[in-house]
Every structure is written in C-alpha cells, then in structure tokens.
Design a protein around this motif. Structure first.
Motif, PDB file in Angstrom:
ATOM      1  N   VAL A 109      27.391  34.003  11.486  1.00 32.64           N
ATOM      2  CA  VAL A 109      26.720  33.184  12.503  1.00 32.64           C
ATOM      3  C   VAL A 109      27.175  33.599  13.906  1.00 32.64           C
ATOM      4  CG1 VAL A 109      25.972  30.851  13.076  1.00 32.64           C
ATOM      5  CG2 VAL A 109      26.824  31.345  10.777  1.00 32.64           C
ATOM      6  N   ALA A 110      26.713  34.758  14.328  1.00 37.00           N
ATOM      7  CA  ALA A 110      26.992  35.239  15.674  1.00 37.00           C
ATOM      8  C   ALA A 110      25.979  34.640  16.645  1.00 37.00           C
ATOM      9  CB  ALA A 110      26.925  36.766  15.710  1.00 37.00           C
ATOM     10  N   GLY A 111      26.431  34.202  17.810  1.00 29.01           N
ATOM     11  CA  GLY A 111      25.513  33.678  18.817  1.00 29.01           C
ATOM     12  C   GLY A 111      24.822  32.406  18.347  1.00 29.01           C
ATOM     13  N   VAL A 121      22.070  28.645   7.890  1.00 32.86           N
ATOM     14  CA  VAL A 121      23.531  28.463   7.912  1.00 32.86           C
ATOM     15  C   VAL A 121      23.929  27.428   6.869  1.00 32.86           C
ATOM     16  CG1 VAL A 121      25.489  27.635   9.282  1.00 32.86           C
ATOM     17  CG2 VAL A 121      23.771  29.136  10.326  1.00 32.86           C
ATOM     18  N   LEU A 122      23.175  26.339   6.790  1.00 30.61           N
ATOM     19  CA  LEU A 122      23.458  25.281   5.831  1.00 30.61           C
ATOM     20  C   LEU A 122      23.238  25.742   4.397  1.00 30.61           C
ATOM     21  CD1 LEU A 122      21.724  22.361   7.756  1.00 30.61           C
ATOM     22  CD2 LEU A 122      24.167  22.571   7.335  1.00 30.61           C
ATOM     23  N   ALA A 123      22.392  26.746   4.203  1.00 29.21           N
ATOM     24  CA  ALA A 123      22.091  27.244   2.862  1.00 29.21           C
ATOM     25  C   ALA A 123      23.187  28.155   2.323  1.00 29.21           C
ATOM     26  CB  ALA A 123      20.759  27.991   2.868  1.00 29.21           C
ATOM     27  N   PRO A 131      33.715  31.914  18.989  1.00 28.79           N
ATOM     28  CA  PRO A 131      33.664  31.106  20.211  1.00 28.79           C
ATOM     29  C   PRO A 131      32.269  31.030  20.826  1.00 28.79           C
ATOM     30  CG  PRO A 131      35.555  32.580  20.247  1.00 28.79           C
ATOM     31  CD  PRO A 131      34.727  32.984  19.077  1.00 28.79           C
ATOM     32  N   ASP A 132      31.452  32.053  20.617  1.00 29.06           N
ATOM     33  CA  ASP A 132      30.111  32.070  21.206  1.00 29.06           C
ATOM     34  C   ASP A 132      29.044  31.476  20.289  1.00 29.06           C
ATOM     35  OD1 ASP A 132      31.101  33.320  23.480  1.00 29.06           O
ATOM     36  OD2 ASP A 132      30.759  35.335  22.674  1.00 29.06           O
ATOM     37  N   THR A 133      29.425  31.024  19.105  1.00 30.95           N
ATOM     38  CA  THR A 133      28.452  30.453  18.173  1.00 30.95           C
ATOM     39  C   THR A 133      27.936  29.122  18.697  1.00 30.95           C
ATOM     40  OG1 THR A 133      29.473  31.527  16.259  1.00 30.95           O
ATOM     41  CG2 THR A 133      28.114  29.589  15.829  1.00 30.95           C
ATOM     42  N   ASP A 191      35.078  40.042  15.970  1.00 24.54           N
ATOM     43  CA  ASP A 191      33.674  40.270  15.653  1.00 24.54           C
ATOM     44  C   ASP A 191      33.258  39.420  14.454  1.00 24.54           C
ATOM     45  OD1 ASP A 191      31.380  41.716  14.204  1.00 24.54           O
ATOM     46  OD2 ASP A 191      31.435  42.764  16.119  1.00 24.54           O
ATOM     47  N   VAL A 192      32.290  38.542  14.666  1.00 24.10           N
ATOM     48  CA  VAL A 192      31.859  37.618  13.618  1.00 24.10           C
ATOM     49  C   VAL A 192      31.255  38.367  12.434  1.00 24.10           C
ATOM     50  CG1 VAL A 192      30.155  35.829  13.066  1.00 24.10           C
ATOM     51  CG2 VAL A 192      31.543  35.651  15.140  1.00 24.10           C
ATOM     52  N   ARG A 193      30.432  39.367  12.738  1.00 23.74           N
ATOM     53  CA  ARG A 193      29.783  40.100  11.640  1.00 23.74           C
ATOM     54  C   ARG A 193      30.813  40.856  10.802  1.00 23.74           C
ATOM     55  NH1 ARG A 193      26.565  40.619  16.086  1.00 23.74           N
ATOM     56  NH2 ARG A 193      24.429  39.795  15.946  1.00 23.74           N
TER      57      ARG A 193
END
Length: 264
Positions: A109-111, A121-123, A131-133, A191-193
């Motif tokens: 969940v980037a950005g 996201v809930l699935a 921090p940027d999410t 990095d989120v990814r």
C-alpha cells in the motif's frame, strides 16, 4: 497443465509469489480494468492448480497503490449505471477469488489507496504501508456508495462506528492511524513495495497447508460456535501433524534447525 503467463503480461511469478498489478501509472493510478481482468484470469489459474505460487502480492505500478475507479470513464459512458455495474462485477470477481485463496495475500500500500483501492487493501491478509500511505473512502466525494466489499469488511475490521466515520465522513486516514486500527498490518520506513515483496517471498516459502488451514479456520470462525471451532481446530492440527510440512516443522524444531517446507 501449466498456465501461460504470456496471456497476462502484467502478471508476474517469481520466488513463489504471484504479483498482480491493480493500477497502472497513467490515469492517476486509478483501478485499471485490463489489470483487473488479467488478475482474474491468473487467480482462476492459481485456484485450478495451473500456477504454483505460495503467496499473492497486490501492487500499483505508479506512485500510488490505487486511487479508486476511473471516474472519467464513468462520466464518458453512454449508460453510466450499466458501465459501473459491469466494472463492479469484474472487480468483485477478483475480490471473491482473493477471499477463497488458500495462500496468503499481501498488499503493497504505497501512496494512496482510495475507493476500490481501499477495498482491495481490506481484501488482503497482510497490508504493508509507510509514512506516505493514505486511505480514503472516496465514494461520497463523487456521490456513490462503496463496492469491492468495503461495507462488509470495514465494520468487521474496525467496528461500525469507526467504519461509518471513515466511509461517510470521507476524510483521509494516514498510515499511522490505519496501522493503529489494524487496516495496515505493518508500517515501514523504507520502500513499501520492497518490504511487501520480502514478506510475500517469506510467506511463499512457508508451510502452505498450515497457511490454508489457518485461513479456513478463521473463515469458519465467523459463523461457528466455540464448540464447533474447537472441534475444527482439533481435526485440523491432527491432520497437519502427519503432513509432510508438519513432520518437517516439528522435526526441525526438535533438531534446532530451520525447517525446509514444501519438500514432501
């Protein structure tokens, strides 16, 4: 039969992880219909045993995870109602397939994750943010109601009151608050990814039958009594105790070594 990934060029398979993009860099990272359709095809193949994957990773290919539906496409449709209904059906096919998976689902969940992006996201079983999410219901902003299972999953995740405030109030929720509420299962500084992929790779190397059993038990717990759940847990753990991964896991623990799952 082995699934030919060339039929779904956006989808990749590496290190046991099936990666499904749900938005592309153009159009503000809105939910991409072609990506959704390719995800549905790949998930059908995974369910059929034509793809060997131990985890699924949901990603956006631009700056954001998914900024919601393609609103310009809604406006341009000759029949807006029928157009939106068709898009919802296609998205919901993917949501149903994700829900029925026996392997873990991770969302990077980037950005922004808005509208249908927040529903996806809930699935997921695991949602990694930073921090940027930012999460946003988005639907009231364009006079619409939620889809993608948001109205079912959100109150179960955070309670009816908080769900109403998020959905109807339509205020962005930052990553820290989403993590506090459990909508994000982890919050990373880097990095989120990359973090989400590392998690997916680790899960893919884990005991698949145990993951499947845990997901099945959690799903059954929504309607089962405690007595029924206790019986189901007993039967499940006894079955796994004589499975290849169960034997390997117990033997590795006793021998004080790292287990090597998936060899049986």
């Amino acid at each position: 039969m082995t699934f030919d990934l060339s039929d779904t060029p956006l989808v990749t398979l590496a290190d046991g992880v099936l990666t499904l993009p749900i938005s592309l860099e153009g159009k503000g990272n809105s939910l991409d219909s072609g990506a959704v359709d390719q995800a549905a095809v790949a998930l059908r193949a995974l369910h059929a045993g034509e793809i060997d994957a131990g985890a699924v990773l949901l990603v956006g290919l631009g700056a954001n995870f998914c900024a919601g539906g393609n609103v310009a496409g809604f406006a341009a449709a000759d029949d807006r109602g029928e157009h939106v209904r068709e898009l919802a059906d296609r998205l919901h096919a993917v949501v149903r397939q994700l829900d029925e998976l026996t392997v873990p689902v991770v969302a990077a969940v980037a950005g922004w994750a808005a509208g249908a992006g927040a529903s996806l996201v809930l699935a997921a079983d695991f949602a990694v943010g930073g921090p940027d999410t930012r999460l946003l219901a988005a639907y009231p902003g364009i006079g619409l109601s939620p889809d993608g299972g948001m109205s079912w999953r959100l109150p179960r995740a955070i309670g009816q009151g908080a769900a109403r405030a998020f959905l109807i109030g339509n205020e962005p929720m930052n990553g820290e608050r989403a993590h506090q509420l459990g909508l994000l299962t982890s919050l990373v500084e880097g990095d989120v990814r990359e973090a989400a992929r590392a998690l997916a790779v680790r899960l893919a190397a884990g005991p698949r039958d145990a993951h499947a059993a845990a997901k099945a038990l959690l799903r059954a717990s929504e309607t089962a009594t405690l007595a029924e759940q206790l019986d189901a847990e007993r039967d499940s753990i006894a079955r796994l105790a004589v499975s290849a991964d169960g034997v390997e896991g117990v033997d590795a623990f006793v021998a004080k070594r790292r287990p090597e799952f998936g060899r049986g």
